[in-house]
Scaffold this motif. Sequence first.
Motif, mmCIF file in Angstrom:
data_model
loop_
_atom_site.group_PDB
_atom_site.id
_atom_site.type_symbol
_atom_site.label_atom_id
_atom_site.label_comp_id
_atom_site.label_asym_id
_atom_site.label_seq_id
_atom_site.Cartn_x
_atom_site.Cartn_y
_atom_site.Cartn_z
ATOM 1 N N ILE A 66 0.871 -1.182 0.000
ATOM 2 C CA ILE A 66 0.000 0.000 0.000
ATOM 3 C C ILE A 66 0.907 1.232 0.000
ATOM 4 O O ILE A 66 1.647 1.475 0.960
ATOM 5 N N VAL A 67 0.858 1.978 -1.075
ATOM 6 C CA VAL A 67 1.724 3.139 -1.238
ATOM 7 C C VAL A 67 1.115 4.375 -0.583
ATOM 8 O O VAL A 67 1.806 5.187 0.047
ATOM 9 N N ARG A 68 -0.174 4.536 -0.753
ATOM 10 C CA ARG A 68 -0.898 5.634 -0.093
ATOM 11 C C ARG A 68 -2.266 5.120 0.324
ATOM 12 O O ARG A 68 -2.861 4.283 -0.357
ATOM 13 N N ASP A 69 -2.755 5.665 1.418
ATOM 14 C CA ASP A 69 -4.090 5.316 1.904
ATOM 15 C C ASP A 69 -4.632 6.561 2.599
ATOM 16 O O ASP A 69 -4.317 6.816 3.758
ATOM 17 N N ASP A 70 -5.405 7.346 1.860
ATOM 18 C CA ASP A 70 -5.855 8.652 2.341
ATOM 19 C C ASP A 70 -7.374 8.707 2.403
ATOM 20 O O ASP A 70 -8.055 8.173 1.522
ATOM 21 N N VAL A 71 -7.888 9.379 3.407
ATOM 22 C CA VAL A 71 -9.305 9.739 3.422
ATOM 23 C C VAL A 71 -9.394 11.205 2.991
ATOM 24 O O VAL A 71 -8.754 12.076 3.589
ATOM 25 N N THR A 93 -2.413 0.096 -8.757
ATOM 26 C CA THR A 93 -3.872 0.222 -8.759
ATOM 27 C C THR A 93 -4.291 1.334 -7.814
ATOM 28 O O THR A 93 -3.809 1.416 -6.675
ATOM 29 N N LEU A 94 -5.156 2.190 -8.312
ATOM 30 C CA LEU A 94 -5.798 3.208 -7.485
ATOM 31 C C LEU A 94 -7.215 2.739 -7.189
ATOM 32 O O LEU A 94 -7.998 2.525 -8.107
ATOM 33 N N ARG A 95 -7.499 2.523 -5.907
ATOM 34 C CA ARG A 95 -8.874 2.182 -5.502
ATOM 35 C C ARG A 95 -9.532 3.418 -4.895
ATOM 36 O O ARG A 95 -8.962 4.062 -4.009
ATOM 37 N N ARG A 128 -12.267 7.441 0.249
ATOM 38 C CA ARG A 128 -10.951 6.889 0.563
ATOM 39 C C ARG A 128 -10.207 6.594 -0.730
ATOM 40 O O ARG A 128 -10.797 6.034 -1.672
ATOM 41 N N MET A 129 -8.931 6.973 -0.777
ATOM 42 C CA MET A 129 -8.102 6.752 -1.955
ATOM 43 C C MET A 129 -6.927 5.863 -1.540
ATOM 44 O O MET A 129 -6.153 6.222 -0.646
ATOM 45 N N ILE A 130 -6.801 4.719 -2.194
ATOM 46 C CA ILE A 130 -5.740 3.764 -1.858
ATOM 47 C C ILE A 130 -4.937 3.483 -3.137
ATOM 48 O O ILE A 130 -5.518 3.158 -4.177
ATOM 49 N N ILE A 131 -3.616 3.593 -3.039
ATOM 50 C CA ILE A 131 -2.741 3.214 -4.153
ATOM 51 C C ILE A 131 -1.938 2.000 -3.705
ATOM 52 O O ILE A 131 -1.283 2.031 -2.653
ATOM 53 N N ALA A 132 -1.972 0.951 -4.524
ATOM 54 C CA ALA A 132 -1.283 -0.287 -4.182
ATOM 55 C C ALA A 132 -0.480 -0.793 -5.373
ATOM 56 O O ALA A 132 -0.842 -0.560 -6.525
ATOM 57 N N GLY A 133 0.606 -1.494 -5.061
ATOM 58 C CA GLY A 133 1.368 -2.126 -6.126
ATOM 59 C C GLY A 133 2.812 -1.687 -6.179
ATOM 60 O O GLY A 133 3.236 -0.803 -5.460
#
Length: 209
Positions: free
Chosen positions: A12-17, A33-35, A204-209
């Motif tokens: 998980i590179v970023r996990d922001d609300v 991936t941006l969720r 919520r914005m999550i960037i993974a990978g």
Amino acid sequence: MSEPVSGLTGAIVRDDVVPARAPWDAVVRKGQTLRIVDLEGNQAVDFLMYALADDAERYSAQDTMAAQGNIFLRTGSVLLSNEGQAMATVTGTSVAYHDTIGGACSCESNTLRYGHHTKSQHACVENFLQANAKHGRGKRDMVSNINWFMNVPVEADGALGIVDGISAPGLYVDLRAEMDLVAIVSNCPQINNPCNGFNPTPVRMIIAG
């Protein structure tokens, strides 16, 4: 260390609300991936993206719709740039479809649609300008955007509407970056139509990978 997120692989590179009515921006690298998670439901997320290497290349709603032969964005939709290149792919979503024709709200459009008393209300265009300014871009760099979670049906007579959303708490959309890109978000502040249930809420914005 960040907790794993179901359905996302890699770190998980970023996990922001992102608070209600606020802008957000991030670099998303190719393959990541941006969720985007609609935390409370019925919240429109206005979205732009630009190629990191050369921001003259940017999202094109027109090219995307023409290539897929449909106005809605669903799982499998490839989001194209103004140069016809794949910028990102919708790899999964728990919402039936998303919009890319409704545009972004502005003080001017609010005044025209809802009356002069709305002119001072914060709008998506201001959020886009604020987030884009961090990357040296201005009003001339604004293009047609995506509205994740927003329901904009086209009636049989061609009329366009902004109606109650089809999203719900916890629903999401996943985008896999096909190039290094900058994602620009306005967590829509609109309170004059049902796109946010008349009550903007966080996402919520999550960037993974």
